[in-house]
Design a protein around this motif. Structure first.
Motif, PDB file in Angstrom:
ATOM      1  N   SER A   1      -2.379  -7.623   6.005  1.00  0.00           N
ATOM      2  CA  SER A   1      -2.790  -6.648   7.029  1.00  0.00           C
ATOM      3  C   SER A   1      -3.324  -5.349   6.425  1.00  0.00           C
ATOM      4  O   SER A   1      -3.926  -4.545   7.131  1.00  0.00           O
ATOM      5  CB  SER A   1      -1.617  -6.330   7.952  1.00  0.00           C
ATOM      6  OG  SER A   1      -0.566  -5.724   7.211  1.00  0.00           O
ATOM      7  N   GLU A   2      -3.126  -5.151   5.142  1.00  0.00           N
ATOM      8  CA  GLU A   2      -3.575  -3.906   4.520  1.00  0.00           C
ATOM      9  C   GLU A   2      -5.077  -3.926   4.265  1.00  0.00           C
ATOM     10  O   GLU A   2      -5.639  -4.942   3.845  1.00  0.00           O
ATOM     11  CB  GLU A   2      -2.799  -3.649   3.230  1.00  0.00           C
ATOM     12  CG  GLU A   2      -1.333  -3.395   3.510  1.00  0.00           C
ATOM     13  CD  GLU A   2      -0.458  -3.283   2.279  1.00  0.00           C
ATOM     14  OE1 GLU A   2       0.727  -2.970   2.450  1.00  0.00           O
ATOM     15  OE2 GLU A   2      -0.954  -3.512   1.149  1.00  0.00           O
ATOM     16  N   ARG A   3      -5.707  -2.797   4.496  1.00  0.00           N
ATOM     17  CA  ARG A   3      -7.168  -2.695   4.427  1.00  0.00           C
ATOM     18  C   ARG A   3      -7.735  -3.139   3.078  1.00  0.00           C
ATOM     19  O   ARG A   3      -8.785  -3.771   3.020  1.00  0.00           O
ATOM     20  CB  ARG A   3      -7.575  -1.249   4.720  1.00  0.00           C
ATOM     21  CG  ARG A   3      -9.066  -1.067   4.850  1.00  0.00           C
ATOM     22  CD  ARG A   3      -9.405   0.331   5.218  1.00  0.00           C
ATOM     23  NE  ARG A   3      -9.308   1.150   4.006  1.00  0.00           N
ATOM     24  CZ  ARG A   3      -9.680   2.401   3.926  1.00  0.00           C
ATOM     25  NH1 ARG A   3     -10.136   3.018   4.987  1.00  0.00           N
ATOM     26  NH2 ARG A   3      -9.570   3.070   2.808  1.00  0.00           N
ATOM     27  N   ASP A   4      -7.049  -2.832   1.985  1.00  0.00           N
ATOM     28  CA  ASP A   4      -7.571  -3.142   0.650  1.00  0.00           C
ATOM     29  C   ASP A   4      -7.121  -4.512   0.134  1.00  0.00           C
ATOM     30  O   ASP A   4      -7.381  -4.851  -1.014  1.00  0.00           O
ATOM     31  CB  ASP A   4      -7.149  -2.041  -0.326  1.00  0.00           C
ATOM     32  CG  ASP A   4      -8.070  -1.941  -1.540  1.00  0.00           C
ATOM     33  OD1 ASP A   4      -9.298  -2.087  -1.374  1.00  0.00           O
ATOM     34  OD2 ASP A   4      -7.553  -1.709  -2.650  1.00  0.00           O
ATOM     35  N   ALA A   5      -6.469  -5.307   0.979  1.00  0.00           N
ATOM     36  CA  ALA A   5      -5.954  -6.609   0.543  1.00  0.00           C
ATOM     37  C   ALA A   5      -7.016  -7.477  -0.132  1.00  0.00           C
ATOM     38  O   ALA A   5      -6.741  -8.058  -1.188  1.00  0.00           O
ATOM     39  CB  ALA A   5      -5.312  -7.348   1.704  1.00  0.00           C
TER      40      ALA A   5
ATOM     41  N   GLU B   1      -5.594   3.468  -2.466  1.00  0.00           N
ATOM     42  CA  GLU B   1      -6.156   2.156  -2.798  1.00  0.00           C
ATOM     43  C   GLU B   1      -6.648   2.078  -4.242  1.00  0.00           C
ATOM     44  O   GLU B   1      -6.372   1.114  -4.953  1.00  0.00           O
ATOM     45  CB  GLU B   1      -7.281   1.812  -1.831  1.00  0.00           C
ATOM     46  CG  GLU B   1      -6.783   1.574  -0.420  1.00  0.00           C
ATOM     47  CD  GLU B   1      -7.892   1.414   0.598  1.00  0.00           C
ATOM     48  OE1 GLU B   1      -9.082   1.642   0.275  1.00  0.00           O
ATOM     49  OE2 GLU B   1      -7.564   1.052   1.749  1.00  0.00           O
TER      50      GLU B   1
ATOM     51  N   ALA C   1       0.820  -1.217   0.000  1.00  0.00           N
ATOM     52  CA  ALA C   1       0.000   0.000   0.000  1.00  0.00           C
ATOM     53  C   ALA C   1       0.854   1.268   0.000  1.00  0.00           C
ATOM     54  O   ALA C   1       0.409   2.317  -0.461  1.00  0.00           O
ATOM     55  CB  ALA C   1      -0.938  -0.009   1.206  1.00  0.00           C
TER      56      ALA C   1
END
Length: 132
Positions: A107-111, A85, A79
């Motif tokens: 762990s990234e929100r947009d994974a 994103e 990210a």
């Protein structure tokens, strides 16, 4: 056993004088690693300014495939690279020289969205884990 050579990572350009930053330098180092026994290469493509860039993936993959035919090649999708994103997903969608896999930091929100996009494109996913 599979040996994966991670050629440059998210290191700043002044990290080491021989840090491969251009597509040609990444390809040259990749060929040396494959000659030494690596089966896979994990790369962080860079733009003309030396910063990581998902827009630079096509040029880097093309160069590495020419220098290391038959080797598996993966890229990072962290990210921090594009810092947005939507821009990350737009850059990935624009790839024409596809890596064999892309590392996605779970762990990234947009994974989940990045993983779904990569699956639709036929690119494998390598799970990036920061903690247990």
């Amino acid at each position: 056993m599979i040996v994966q050579a991670c050629l440059n990572g998210a290191r700043p350009s002044d990290y080491h004088p021989r840090l491969p930053l251009t597509a040609d330098a990444i390809a040259l180092d990749g060929a040396a690693c494959v000659s030494a026994g690596a089966a896979e290469l994990h790369i962080h493509p860079r733009g003309p300014d030396g910063r990581e860039s998902l827009r630079a993936v096509d040029e880097a993959i093309y160069a590495v495939r020419r220098a290391c035919p038959g080797s598996l090649v993966g890229v990072s999708t962290g990210a921090w690279i594009e810092r947005d994103e939507k821009q990350t997903r737009d850059c990935i969608s624009a790839w024409r020289q596809l890596p064999d896999y892309a590392s996605v930091n779970i762990s990234e929100r947009d994974a989940p969205a990045v993983i779904a996009l990569l699956h639709r494109m036929g690119v494998g996913v390598e799970a990036g884990l920061a903690t247990v």
